[in-house]
Design a protein around this motif. Structure first.
Motif, PDB file in Angstrom:
ATOM      1  N   VAL A 163     -10.536  -2.806   0.107  1.00  0.00           N
ATOM      2  CA  VAL A 163     -10.950  -1.855   1.137  1.00  0.00           C
ATOM      3  C   VAL A 163     -12.466  -1.699   1.212  1.00  0.00           C
ATOM      4  CG1 VAL A 163      -8.811  -0.544   0.949  1.00  0.00           C
ATOM      5  CG2 VAL A 163     -10.786   0.173  -0.376  1.00  0.00           C
ATOM      6  N   LYS A 191     -12.122  -9.615   2.179  1.00  0.00           N
ATOM      7  CA  LYS A 191     -10.932  -8.856   1.803  1.00  0.00           C
ATOM      8  C   LYS A 191      -9.782  -9.810   1.472  1.00  0.00           C
ATOM      9  CE  LYS A 191     -12.305  -4.931   4.686  1.00  0.00           C
ATOM     10  NZ  LYS A 191     -12.841  -4.154   3.579  1.00  0.00           N
ATOM     11  N   ALA A 205      -8.133   3.946  -3.533  1.00  0.00           N
ATOM     12  CA  ALA A 205      -8.644   2.937  -2.597  1.00  0.00           C
ATOM     13  C   ALA A 205      -8.523   3.406  -1.152  1.00  0.00           C
ATOM     14  CB  ALA A 205      -7.894   1.619  -2.800  1.00  0.00           C
ATOM     15  N   THR A 206      -7.382   3.992  -0.792  1.00  0.00           N
ATOM     16  CA  THR A 206      -7.220   4.461   0.586  1.00  0.00           C
ATOM     17  C   THR A 206      -8.208   5.579   0.911  1.00  0.00           C
ATOM     18  OG1 THR A 206      -5.481   6.038  -0.042  1.00  0.00           O
ATOM     19  CG2 THR A 206      -4.783   3.831   0.583  1.00  0.00           C
ATOM     20  N   GLY A 225     -11.707   4.067   1.343  1.00  0.00           N
ATOM     21  CA  GLY A 225     -11.813   3.418   2.647  1.00  0.00           C
ATOM     22  C   GLY A 225     -12.050   4.426   3.751  1.00  0.00           C
ATOM     23  N   PHE A 272     -14.253  -1.483   6.980  1.00  0.00           N
ATOM     24  CA  PHE A 272     -13.205  -2.257   7.649  1.00  0.00           C
ATOM     25  C   PHE A 272     -13.720  -2.910   8.931  1.00  0.00           C
ATOM     26  CE2 PHE A 272     -10.852   0.485   4.887  1.00  0.00           C
ATOM     27  CZ  PHE A 272      -9.692  -0.185   4.577  1.00  0.00           C
ATOM     28  N   VAL A 320      -9.214   1.074   9.655  1.00  0.00           N
ATOM     29  CA  VAL A 320      -9.329   2.087   8.603  1.00  0.00           C
ATOM     30  C   VAL A 320      -8.302   3.192   8.819  1.00  0.00           C
ATOM     31  CG1 VAL A 320     -11.085   3.519   9.740  1.00  0.00           C
ATOM     32  CG2 VAL A 320     -10.990   3.443   7.271  1.00  0.00           C
ATOM     33  N   VAL A 351      -4.817   2.018   7.337  1.00  0.00           N
ATOM     34  CA  VAL A 351      -4.730   2.156   5.883  1.00  0.00           C
ATOM     35  C   VAL A 351      -4.677   3.627   5.484  1.00  0.00           C
ATOM     36  CG1 VAL A 351      -5.955   1.741   3.715  1.00  0.00           C
ATOM     37  CG2 VAL A 351      -5.797  -0.070   5.416  1.00  0.00           C
ATOM     38  N   SER A 352      -5.419   4.474   6.187  1.00  0.00           N
ATOM     39  CA  SER A 352      -5.395   5.908   5.890  1.00  0.00           C
ATOM     40  C   SER A 352      -4.003   6.483   6.145  1.00  0.00           C
ATOM     41  CB  SER A 352      -6.433   6.635   6.743  1.00  0.00           C
ATOM     42  OG  SER A 352      -7.744   6.206   6.438  1.00  0.00           O
ATOM     43  N   ALA A 357      -6.171  -6.174   3.706  1.00  0.00           N
ATOM     44  CA  ALA A 357      -6.267  -4.852   3.082  1.00  0.00           C
ATOM     45  C   ALA A 357      -4.939  -4.093   3.123  1.00  0.00           C
ATOM     46  CB  ALA A 357      -7.388  -4.047   3.720  1.00  0.00           C
ATOM     47  N   ILE A 364      -2.236  -3.041  -0.066  1.00  0.00           N
ATOM     48  CA  ILE A 364      -1.868  -1.639  -0.265  1.00  0.00           C
ATOM     49  C   ILE A 364      -0.361  -1.440  -0.120  1.00  0.00           C
ATOM     50  CG2 ILE A 364      -2.133   0.692   0.657  1.00  0.00           C
ATOM     51  CD1 ILE A 364      -4.601  -0.318  -0.824  1.00  0.00           C
TER      52      ILE A 364
END
Length: 541
Positions: free
Chosen positions: A29, A47, A134-135, A138, A164, A170, A173-174, A419, A423
């Motif tokens: 990330v 990545k 990590a999240t 990011g 990202f 982003v 992933v969030s 990424a 995850i």
């Protein structure tokens, strides 16, 4: 895919594998490069390198010396998904693109099996701690850009994308990180962990608001509607008496993050006076803007599926075929070269069906269903031999993670990218329990060696190619020096952009003798592209 008799194996190799996945989750990330001529790849390629390096190290130290393999239904479905993807990649016309795309899939599956083995050996929580961190990091990089931090490792084109490079990525992933963070906070033993998770939840909430990602918003809305009551009931069954209060605390701090993101001045230059309200209104709008573009793209891609129904056009080869099925006015195409603006369609599921075929997608869907089923089954029975039975929140977290991933992937690329691939698969491997064993295999020494090489060697080659692609971007520089572009073409011979740039430079400085072979290579990668054909016409062929 786990070792037999696994619950008390705490050898040092496992901790090396754990460290590899933890570092990989953070790196995947955060890493990016400043090579601005490669506006998408300067974020994606490093990545991918982080993903492949984590998968290679994990397999080498986590699965490399297994004596007995116990396979359940999820393993069989994932093996089928991986094998069909590889077969489709072998048959694809652009092998460079297919290798790169299928490499992400294979490395993601390797991470899943390694994470599952680590969780079975009692290392679930340290792995999940790194994934949750990590999240949050990011999302923090996105907030940093939104509130004025400038860096060559950010881009202004799709701010606030942070590391990202794109605000939507982003946000994806969030959104995926939300159920993982909630699970970690609700089941944490220490109060400080709950407090840190609450701060992380506020960061995720703020980043999601500022991203204006309708796909992420809609995915979380769907999960909230479907799982709100199961989440609350599961939290009340957690052995900690304060699990319900923890959920309320997380919700309050998330609301604080949302409010602060709306009232604090930022550096984002939205064109609308009410950008966030406009995004809310446009969540289900498909008659204009990007929604209309998606409908056109999906319709044309459906024609591609009809022409290649079994194994698709090959992983990563959607942009090679799409111009054949699209009009010149198609919003997915660039106006100057007749190639797609993005290397994938605006949906995981559309891409998978078009590139790998319906059978491959069914295998993946069945694997997801199996992972959810295993998670629910793991909470049943005695707690003496099954620690997951003391975690009633686990199956809800697994279900939420799968649903968010599937929902976000319906509107954007998710599992096609490195990424979110790491995850998602690391999380599902760590949280998703092993189901009822359907088959066990105890190979001999020579068979184990061949099995290990069959896994380790491709992962090493994937990492090697990503390294070459990264070095090629560095060698390319600004793309003005012929010698630098030639060196970049040696390091990454499968780059359409580099081959085309080399053909154009050679044509202007050395003539057709050097330009023609590179134009031919570029044309072979994207037969519908206009720029390579223009060079060849100028060279008389």
């Amino acid at each position: 895919m786990v070792p037999q008799g696994r619950t008390n194996s705490f050898g040092p190799r496992r901790f090396v594998a754990l460290g590899a996945l933890q570092i990989g989750a953070l790196a995947v990330v955060l890493v990016a490069t400043p090579f601005k001529p490669f506006e998408l790849d300067r974020f994606f390629v490093p990545k991918e390198l982080a993903l492949h390096a984590a998968a290679f190290t994990g397999v080498l130290f986590c699965l490399g010396r297994l004596r007995t393999l116990a396979l359940d239904r999820v393993d069989f479905f994932l093996i089928a998904f991986g094998v069909l993807s590889v077969v489709s990649a072998i048959l694809a016309p652009n092998r460079w693109l297919s290798m790169r795309s299928v490499a992400i899939t294979v490395s993601g599956l390797a991470v899943f099996w390694c994470a599952r083995s680590l969780a079975a050996n009692g290392l679930k929580r340290p792995l999940m701690a790194a994934i949750v961190l990590a999240t949050v990091l990011g999302a923090a990089s996105s907030l940093a850009q939104a509130y004025g931090v400038e860096s060559d490792y950010f881009t202004l084109s799709r701010a606030p994308g942070g590391t990202f490079g794109n605000r939507n990525f982003v946000a994806h992933v969030s959104a995926i990180g939300v159920p993982l963070l909630v699970w970690y906070a609700v089941t944490a033993r220490r109060t400080i962990a709950v407090f840190l998770c609450a701060i992380g939840g506020a960061i995720l909430a703020a980043a999601l608001v500022l991203s204006r990602s309708r796909a992420a918003w809609l995915a979380l809305l769907i999960v909230a509607i479907l799982l709100a009551i199961p989440v609350w009931r599961a939290a009340l069954r957690v052995p900690h008496a304060d699990a319900g209060r923890r959920l309320i605390f997380l919700g309050v701090l998330a609301a604080v993050g949302v409010v602060l993101s709306l009232v604090l001045p930022n550096r984002l230059n939205w064109k609308s006076d009410s950008p966030y309200l406009d995004s809310v209104r446009g969540v289900v709008a498909y008659n204009s803007g990007s929604g209309r573009g998606r409908i056109i793209q999906y319709r044309n891609t459906l024609h591609m599926v009809e022409a290649h129904p079994i194994l698709g056009v090959g992983p990563g080869n959607w942009p090679v075929y799409y111009p054949k099925f699209a009009a010149r006015s198609d919003p997915s195409l660039t106006h100057d070269d007749d190639v797609t603006a993005n290397p994938w369609p605006s949906s995981d599921w559309v891409a998978l069906v078009a590139e790998r075929g319906a059978i491959t997608v069914v295998a993946l869907l069945l694997a997801f269903v199996g992972i959810i089923t295993n998670a629910f089954q793991s909470t049943r029975g005695s707690t003496a031999n099954n620690p997951d039975a003391r975690d009633p929140f686990l199956p809800v977290a697994v279900t939420a993670t799968v649903l968010v991933t599937a929902a976000v992937g319906f509107f954007d690329a998710v599992l096609l990218l490195a990424a979110p691939t790491l995850i998602v698969w690391a999380s599902l491997g760590a949280l998703g329990a092993t189901g009822r064993t359907r088959s066990e295999w105890t190979p001999g020494h020579s068979a184990r060696t061949r099995w290990a090489l069959a896994l380790v060697v491709p992962l090493f080659l994937f990492a090697l190619r990503s390294t070459g692609m990264t070095l090629a971007m560095q060698a390319f520089g600004t793309g003005d020096r012929l010698g630098s572009v030639e060196q970049a073409a040696i390091l990454d011979p499968g780059s359409y952009r580099i081959q085309l740039r080399l053909a154009l430079l050679a044509l202007n400085r050395r003539g057709c003798e050097l330009a023609r072979p590179h134009a031919l290579r570029a044309a072979a990668m994207f037969p519908e592209a206009g720029a390579p054909r223009s060079v060849l016409r100028r060279c008389g062929g």
